[in-house]
Design an enzyme around this catalytic site. Structure first.
Site, mmCIF file in Angstrom:
data_model
loop_
_atom_site.group_PDB
_atom_site.id
_atom_site.type_symbol
_atom_site.label_atom_id
_atom_site.label_comp_id
_atom_site.label_asym_id
_atom_site.label_seq_id
_atom_site.Cartn_x
_atom_site.Cartn_y
_atom_site.Cartn_z
ATOM 1 N N GLY A 14 0.811 -1.220 0.000
ATOM 2 C CA GLY A 14 0.000 0.000 0.000
ATOM 3 C C GLY A 14 0.842 1.267 0.000
ATOM 4 C CB ALA A 15 -0.184 4.835 -0.152
ATOM 5 C CB VAL A 16 0.949 3.619 4.852
ATOM 6 C CG1 VAL A 16 1.745 3.602 6.151
ATOM 7 C CG2 VAL A 16 0.000 4.811 4.828
ATOM 8 C CB SER A 42 -0.739 -8.912 -3.043
ATOM 9 O OG SER A 42 -1.528 -7.849 -3.469
ATOM 10 N NE ARG A 101 -5.580 6.393 13.861
ATOM 11 C CZ ARG A 101 -5.869 6.795 12.637
ATOM 12 N NH1 ARG A 101 -6.980 7.490 12.409
ATOM 13 N NH2 ARG A 101 -5.076 6.509 11.641
ATOM 14 C CB CYS A 131 -1.877 11.678 8.038
ATOM 15 S SG CYS A 131 -3.434 11.549 7.151
ATOM 16 C CB SER A 161 -0.391 10.167 -1.140
ATOM 17 O OG SER A 161 -0.153 11.186 -0.199
ATOM 18 N N GLY A 162 -3.123 10.366 0.774
ATOM 19 C CA GLY A 162 -3.747 10.007 2.048
ATOM 20 C C GLY A 162 -4.912 9.052 1.884
ATOM 21 N NE ARG A 236 -8.443 13.089 -0.028
ATOM 22 C CZ ARG A 236 -7.962 12.429 1.028
ATOM 23 N NH1 ARG A 236 -6.714 12.593 1.419
ATOM 24 N NH2 ARG A 236 -8.737 11.612 1.715
ATOM 25 C CG HIS A 243 -2.315 15.662 4.476
ATOM 26 N ND1 HIS A 243 -2.500 15.178 3.204
ATOM 27 C CD2 HIS A 243 -2.843 14.730 5.318
ATOM 28 C CE1 HIS A 243 -3.100 13.998 3.278
ATOM 29 N NE2 HIS A 243 -3.310 13.697 4.543
HETATM 30 N N1 LIG Z 1 -2.167 7.127 3.151
HETATM 31 C C1 LIG Z 1 -1.943 7.866 4.237
HETATM 32 O O1 LIG Z 1 -1.440 9.021 4.166
HETATM 33 C C2 LIG Z 1 -2.299 7.339 5.587
HETATM 34 C C3 LIG Z 1 -1.891 8.090 6.679
HETATM 35 C C4 LIG Z 1 -2.194 7.617 7.964
HETATM 36 C C5 LIG Z 1 -2.874 6.441 8.108
HETATM 37 N N2 LIG Z 1 -3.277 5.732 7.006
HETATM 38 C C6 LIG Z 1 -3.977 4.471 7.242
HETATM 39 O O2 LIG Z 1 -3.093 3.394 6.916
HETATM 40 C C7 LIG Z 1 -3.854 2.299 6.384
HETATM 41 C C8 LIG Z 1 -3.311 1.954 4.985
HETATM 42 O O3 LIG Z 1 -3.469 3.099 4.158
HETATM 43 P P1 LIG Z 1 -2.857 3.154 2.686
HETATM 44 O O4 LIG Z 1 -3.089 4.546 2.253
HETATM 45 O O5 LIG Z 1 -1.514 2.576 2.642
HETATM 46 O O6 LIG Z 1 -3.882 2.153 1.912
HETATM 47 P P2 LIG Z 1 -3.648 1.347 0.565
HETATM 48 O O7 LIG Z 1 -2.676 2.027 -0.318
HETATM 49 O O8 LIG Z 1 -5.015 1.090 0.030
HETATM 50 O O9 LIG Z 1 -2.989 -0.031 1.045
HETATM 51 C C9 LIG Z 1 -3.730 -1.007 1.751
HETATM 52 C C10 LIG Z 1 -2.827 -2.190 2.072
HETATM 53 O O10 LIG Z 1 -3.602 -3.155 2.810
HETATM 54 C C11 LIG Z 1 -3.453 -4.432 2.192
HETATM 55 N N3 LIG Z 1 -4.619 -5.291 2.399
HETATM 56 C C12 LIG Z 1 -5.877 -5.116 1.926
HETATM 57 N N4 LIG Z 1 -6.640 -6.168 2.275
HETATM 58 C C13 LIG Z 1 -5.852 -7.013 2.971
HETATM 59 C C14 LIG Z 1 -6.037 -8.286 3.568
HETATM 60 N N5 LIG Z 1 -7.227 -8.914 3.522
HETATM 61 N N6 LIG Z 1 -5.000 -8.866 4.207
HETATM 62 C C15 LIG Z 1 -3.792 -8.268 4.254
HETATM 63 N N7 LIG Z 1 -3.538 -7.061 3.693
HETATM 64 C C16 LIG Z 1 -4.556 -6.461 3.056
HETATM 65 C C17 LIG Z 1 -3.288 -4.093 0.717
HETATM 66 O O11 LIG Z 1 -2.785 -5.214 0.018
HETATM 67 P P3 LIG Z 1 -3.177 -5.477 -1.544
HETATM 68 O O12 LIG Z 1 -2.267 -4.600 -2.343
HETATM 69 O O13 LIG Z 1 -2.897 -6.930 -1.716
HETATM 70 O O14 LIG Z 1 -4.628 -5.116 -1.700
HETATM 71 C C18 LIG Z 1 -2.318 -2.924 0.825
HETATM 72 O O15 LIG Z 1 -1.020 -3.418 1.065
HETATM 73 C C19 LIG Z 1 -5.313 2.748 6.415
HETATM 74 O O16 LIG Z 1 -5.900 2.301 7.609
HETATM 75 C C20 LIG Z 1 -5.210 4.252 6.389
HETATM 76 O O17 LIG Z 1 -6.337 4.876 6.972
HETATM 77 C C21 LIG Z 1 -2.988 6.142 5.758
#
Ligand SMILES: NC(=O)c1ccc[n+]([C@@H]2O[C@H](COP(=O)([O-])OP(=O)(O)OC[C@H]3O[C@@H](n4cnc5c(N)ncnc54)[C@H](OP(=O)(O)O)[C@@H]3O)[C@@H](O)[C@H]2O)c1
Length: 341
Positions: A14-16, A42, A101, A131, A161-162, A236, A243
């Site tokens: 994922g992005a994070v 994956s 949280r 974030c 990206s968030g 957004r 951000h």
């Molecule tokens: N983006 C930000 O700036 C940010 C900041 C703070 C907190 N967060 C939080 O961090 C979390 C991830 O955010 P993200 O932006 O990285 O999301 P994302 O890009 O959609 O990535 C999600 C990740 O979760 C995995 N996943 C989905 N279903 C799964 C399963 N059944 N078992 C195991 N892994 C699974 C995905 O794998 P696949 O590729 O295989 O689907 C991917 O690696 C969220 O809770 C989000 O709210 C994000």
């Protein structure tokens, strides 16, 4: 010198998760073996860490056995299902979702703000804040310590990206469609972000979005200030990463611009940009990729001697997520980061 440990990264694609791989490598976190976890679709694929291709697996109890740290960034339902399994296996779980949280059993931590809540090494769950909350409190906590924070009005300008890797991809396809004069695709986002603004979060019947309510509740918990007044508006913007926030903060005592700048300069993880002029302020393009939260446009309110206005910019994938999580693990295990950035 800390012995290298086994680490599990859940959400590695994922992005994070991708940022987490970079942060672990750049800070030379003492990883003996990294196990990378993503969804079953994956599994069998690979991600790269320290130049080596690591095979992705789906979550299972075996994945956590013997590991010291489990970094989760796979959303709330995965965190609820597998976080307790990892903790029971002895891992320190640091979770980026909202699952834990607001649960009083678990600390919600920004190391520079309330690092004393990080448990010593050993199993347990620590929640990483939202974030937007993280970067806002990085700027407000040093000022709170100086003058006593009472009221915050914050408007956010949040990067795509968030919203995760698939939303970034859709935004980029929207941008290309707009430039080509075609109809932008809309499936992940609730509308067109290219050349536009969106409040794309789930909304409550009160009219507030989920994101806005997270900022309110999380800030009060982290600062241990139940009586803090916070009025948030989250938006957004068509920016890829980092951000920005317009923050108005009122304190218990009169403030000064110069002292605010001096106080913020002394705060770890904060950089102050005190330039004044057109385009002379922290910008997401510059801050993206940096660890520090940038604070600029520090102004004392024209009519209220107890209030300040600030412009705060932070990389939501780094300090807003991956970096904060790795810093929590570093503190828990007494790891001193080295910089390979
Ligand atoms: N983006 C930000 O700036 C940010 C900041 C703070 C907190 N967060 C939080 O961090 C979390 C991830 O955010 P993200 O932006 O990285 O999301 P994302 O890009 O959609 O990535 C999600 C990740 O979760 C995995 N996943 C989905 N279903 C799964 C399963 N059944 N078992 C195991 N892994 C699974 C995905 O794998 P696949 O590729 O295989 O689907 C991917 O690696 C969220 O809770 C989000 O709210 C994000």
């Amino acid at each position: 010198m800390i012995d290298p440990m086994d680490v599990v990264l859940v959400g590695a694609t994922g992005a994070v998760g991708q940022e987490m791989l970079r942060v672990l490598e750049q800070r030379a976190f003492p990883v003996r073996r990294l196990r990378v976890v993503a969804s079953p679709k994956s599994a069998g694929g690979a991600v790269t860490f320290r130049g080596e291709a690591l095979t992705l697996v789906a979550p299972s109890p075996q994945v956590f056995a013997g590991a010291a740290v489990a970094l989760f960034s796979a959303g709330s339902s995965i965190a609820r299902e597998w976080g307790p399994v990892a903790a029971a296996a002895g891992c320190l779980v640091v979770d980026n979702s909202s699952a834990f949280r607001m649960d009083e059993r678990y600390p919600l931590v920004v190391p520079e703000v309330n690092g004393h809540r990080i448990p010593a090494r050993g199993g347990g769950i620590v929640a990483n804040p939202n974030c937007s909350t993280i970067q806002m409190l990085m700027a407000l906590k040093p000022l709170h310590d100086r003058w006593g924070l009472e009221h915050v009005v914050v408007s956010t300008y949040q990067a795509i990206s968030g919203k995760g890797a698939r939303a970034v991809d859709e935004f980029e396809r929207q941008q290309r469609a707009v430039l080509a004069g075609e109809t932008p695709p809309v499936s992940i986002l609730p509308g067109v972000l290219a050349g536009n603004l969106l409040a794309d979060w789930t909304h409550e019947p009160s009219g507030f979005s989920e994101e806005e309510l997270k900022i309110v509740a999380e800030s009060k918990k982290i600062l241990e200030l139940a009586g803090l007044r916070i009025s948030p508006t989250c938006v957004r913007v068509p920016v890829r990463n980092a951000h920005s926030q317009s923050v108005w903060a009122r304190f218990a005592r009169p403030v000064s611009r110069d002292e605010a700048i001096t106080t913020l300069r002394a705060a770890p993880g904060v950089v102050v940009d005190d330039r004044i002029g057109p385009g002379q302020h922290p910008q997401p393009r510059e801050v993206s990729g940096s660890d520090d939260v940038a604070v600029g446009r520090v102004r004392r309110d024209l009519d209220d001697p107890q209030a300040l206005s600030l412009w705060v910019v932070g990389d939501n994938l780094r300090k807003g997520a991956a970096l904060n999580a790795v810093q929590i693990a570093e503190r828990a295990f007494g790891v001193t980061p080295s910089s390979r950035a």
